[in-house]
Design an enzyme around this catalytic site. Structure first.
Site, mmCIF file in Angstrom:
data_model
loop_
_atom_site.group_PDB
_atom_site.id
_atom_site.type_symbol
_atom_site.label_atom_id
_atom_site.label_comp_id
_atom_site.label_asym_id
_atom_site.label_seq_id
_atom_site.Cartn_x
_atom_site.Cartn_y
_atom_site.Cartn_z
ATOM 1 N N ARG A 82 6.309 -16.818 10.384
ATOM 2 C CA ARG A 82 5.700 -16.004 8.728
ATOM 3 C C ARG A 82 6.527 -14.936 9.314
ATOM 4 O O ARG A 82 5.602 -14.198 10.135
ATOM 5 C CB ARG A 82 5.074 -15.996 8.550
ATOM 6 C CG ARG A 82 4.934 -14.990 6.840
ATOM 7 C CD ARG A 82 3.860 -14.405 6.149
ATOM 8 N NE ARG A 82 3.010 -13.492 4.966
ATOM 9 C CZ ARG A 82 3.288 -14.026 4.118
ATOM 10 N NH1 ARG A 82 3.065 -14.785 3.493
ATOM 11 N NH2 ARG A 82 3.570 -12.500 3.218
ATOM 12 N N ARG A 91 10.565 -13.248 2.837
ATOM 13 C CA ARG A 91 9.117 -14.506 3.840
ATOM 14 C C ARG A 91 9.614 -15.294 4.170
ATOM 15 O O ARG A 91 10.740 -15.415 2.621
ATOM 16 C CB ARG A 91 8.307 -13.426 2.581
ATOM 17 C CG ARG A 91 7.792 -14.647 1.481
ATOM 18 C CD ARG A 91 7.828 -13.325 0.413
ATOM 19 N NE ARG A 91 7.929 -12.062 0.468
ATOM 20 C CZ ARG A 91 6.242 -11.392 -0.180
ATOM 21 N NH1 ARG A 91 5.735 -12.545 -0.031
ATOM 22 N NH2 ARG A 91 5.996 -10.241 0.151
ATOM 23 N N ASP A 94 5.242 -18.545 1.772
ATOM 24 C CA ASP A 94 4.484 -17.527 0.991
ATOM 25 C C ASP A 94 3.929 -18.441 0.655
ATOM 26 O O ASP A 94 3.838 -19.558 -0.396
ATOM 27 C CB ASP A 94 4.715 -16.851 -0.005
ATOM 28 C CG ASP A 94 3.669 -15.347 -0.102
ATOM 29 O OD1 ASP A 94 2.852 -15.444 0.297
ATOM 30 O OD2 ASP A 94 4.564 -14.778 -1.628
ATOM 31 N N ASP A 96 0.160 -18.929 -1.852
ATOM 32 C CA ASP A 96 -0.994 -18.157 -2.767
ATOM 33 C C ASP A 96 -1.891 -19.081 -3.823
ATOM 34 O O ASP A 96 -1.607 -19.916 -3.640
ATOM 35 C CB ASP A 96 -0.210 -17.245 -3.691
ATOM 36 C CG ASP A 96 0.367 -16.560 -3.016
ATOM 37 O OD1 ASP A 96 -0.191 -15.429 -2.029
ATOM 38 O OD2 ASP A 96 1.533 -16.314 -4.046
HETATM 39 N N1 ROI Z 1 10.017 -13.269 -6.251
HETATM 40 C C1 ROI Z 1 10.204 -14.824 -6.240
HETATM 41 N N2 ROI Z 1 11.723 -15.330 -7.328
HETATM 42 N N3 ROI Z 1 9.999 -15.965 -6.173
HETATM 43 C C2 ROI Z 1 8.891 -15.476 -5.442
HETATM 44 O O1 ROI Z 1 7.925 -16.197 -4.856
HETATM 45 C C3 ROI Z 1 8.511 -14.029 -4.543
HETATM 46 N N4 ROI Z 1 7.298 -13.873 -4.191
HETATM 47 C C4 ROI Z 1 6.823 -12.689 -3.421
HETATM 48 C C5 ROI Z 1 7.951 -11.186 -4.414
HETATM 49 C C6 ROI Z 1 8.350 -10.872 -3.512
HETATM 50 C C7 ROI Z 1 7.514 -10.119 -5.057
HETATM 51 N N5 ROI Z 1 9.313 -11.949 -5.398
HETATM 52 C C8 ROI Z 1 9.409 -12.792 -5.715
HETATM 53 O O2 ROI Z 1 5.647 -12.531 -2.972
#
Ligand code: ROI
Length: 161
Positions: A82, A91, A94, A96
């Site tokens: 990562r 990134r 991610d 979550d």
């Molecule tokens: N924007 C999109 N389209 N998808 C994401 O998963 C995503 N994740 C984030 C931020 C940078 C807020 N923007 C994102 O963490």
């Protein structure tokens, strides 16, 4: 306990990152993958000078504590090398925790429901694909949230495997 997990990537072959991450989640002892959304293509939320994202949502069934699930997900993020270059920036991967049953968790490391869950098309639409009847604690019915959530350029890439 049912846990919904949001996946996102916009670096290092994002589509591959997401598909591999789903396999990695499946491989964790104590987590059973029970649903997976299609992959979605989405313009970045945050700074616009970064690549578009691939997003998806999966559901797992588990007896593990939420923080143990978080540990496992963070381990997978690290194993994908990562990279996170800046706040709200690009990134590699991610992962979550979006929801844990209908529970509310407010801990230093973990807030559930995930803040912003109801405002992000790239979470709302894939989540509604696999769990259309959900109610989100403090936010209401997912179907109502979706009806009021602009697509913001979100595109479904494939049908659910
Ligand atoms: N924007 C999109 N389209 N998808 C994401 O998963 C995503 N994740 C984030 C931020 C940078 C807020 N923007 C994102 O963490």
């Amino acid at each position: 306990m049912r846990v919904y997990i949001g996946l996102g990537s916009n670096l290092e072959q994002p589509q591959q990152q997401i598909l591999t991450a789903i396999r990695d989640i499946e491989a964790i002892a104590g987590l059973e993958l029970v649903a997976q959304s299609s992959l979605y293509h989405s313009p970045p939320m945050g700074p616009q000078d970064q690549p578009d994202y691939i997003n998806a949502v999966v559901a797992v069934e588990t007896e593990l504590a939420p923080l143990a699930v978080l540990d496992a997900l963070q381990y997978i993020e690290q194993s994908h090398g990562r990279v996170r270059k800046r706040h709200w920036g690009e990134r590699t991967l991610d992962l979550d925790i979006l929801l844990v049953d209908d529970r509310v968790v407010n801990e230093t490391r973990l807030t559930v429901p995930h803040p912003g869950i109801a405002e992000r098309a790239f979470v709302v639409y894939p989540l509604a694909e696999i769990a259309p009847d959900l109610t989100i604690p403090g936010k209401g019915k997912l179907a109502d949230i979706k009806a009021n959530c602009p697509l913001d350029g979100l595109k479904q890439l494939n049908e659910s495997p």
